[in-house]
Scaffold this motif. Sequence first.
Motif: not given
Length: 469
Positions: A217-224, A238-239, A261-264
Amino acid sequence: MKKKLTIKLGLALAGLSAILSGSALAEMQIDTHGGLKVWDPCNPCYWFCLNGRLELDEVYYSGTYRDRAGNYPTSGNIRLARLAFKGGVGECLNYNLTLDFGRTQSLWDRNTGQLLTGTGNAGPYQHGLSLIEEAWLAYTGLWECTRFRFGQFTPLATMDDYTNYGTDNSQMFLESALATRAFSVPSYVDTDSRSRKGFGIIADAQICDIFTVAGTVYQPAHGAPNTYGDPGRSDRWGGALRVTFAPIHDCDRVFHLGALARYQDLNHTLAGAPILNTLFFTTPEVVGRNYIGNPRNVSANTTYDPDLLNTGALRAKGYGHYAGEFLGICGPITFQAEYHQTSVRRQNDSTVQFRGGHGQLGYVLTGESRCYNFADGTLGGIRPCGPWGAWEIVARYSALTLNNKNVFGGYGGNATLGLNWYVNDNIRVAFNYIRATFQPTGLIAGTPVNPTPIKRRLDIFAGRLQIIF
């Protein structure tokens, strides 16, 4: 007299301390094979290792000017310059800090999507950026053959994607396949597509010496803005879950099946608000000097690049990504294949789906067999046995379609032939010929730029000098 005695006693103690410390140092073990590792055999829980990976590329594009356009210049490139600091700090604790010094970033304004400086289609670039690739602490003392990592890490990926990370020579080709590159784990949309990390927790375990299971389970780094996270809103979650099955994994025979399997989750863009970035995109399977992950034309109304496979900006709530993988090793022969499918849930609750896959084959002419890491379910490199190193020939075909319903991201296929020379355990020289065929379209406000796109072809010749230490 007393002062002189005190000075002499102090010097004697200092000398004794130096002798003892020198003796302790003499007992330390140092290994320079594949990196610099230092440890105390009397207390092996405390150790330190320094690894690195350097990649120097030269790329030549052959085709008409229309086919090559501005994104495909013949060029040289420092593809990667990475240092990894690893160590153990206790019986069940170890850490990893990996830095990349070879990043290149274009200077786009986060709020407007416009170039900060410069004019025309070619944006300015900032070279030599240093980014933290990984920074985590691991604990292995809860159950046998389990590991928990907390911090910033590479979220779970398929076997083809895993070869992009770390400090080894496990890659069969210069770059991952089309679908792997397009659907890789998200974060820095405005930098190289391989700089995609998450912050959270990841756990993995081995079962019966046949299965591996990993979840995160994670939070992506900052995007746009309006996508994964921005300074004014909460970051998205995301997981992912990855399972592998390897009933055979001997020194020269491997049979491996895997599923991911990944969900964002995505930020819900307000109606009428501009979306400044694309969701999925890729180039042919090589990276030259100019292409670093950005749409070449960026504004509130033209979030596409007509020269790339690119979905354009999508107003979406989230997406799920599913992949299956196969690996077979029989002596000098290696076969690996993957299938990818992504389902995007749009804000009107409709869905669009994109898919792709690849198959690749390698044969080691000098007879060595590729390694396999069962703990991570990943493909390893080749350790040469002869004085002239190891030679490997490889071939791959990959395909990707980003067209579905009213999304016209284009489709394409790459056929690649390659030759790898593993001079020794630390040096790899690689050559790839890529025949890239693709039909890009692009979007403006949901309308395809090229309703009847012209099929474009590129002949690409690329070489790489790779050094790991």
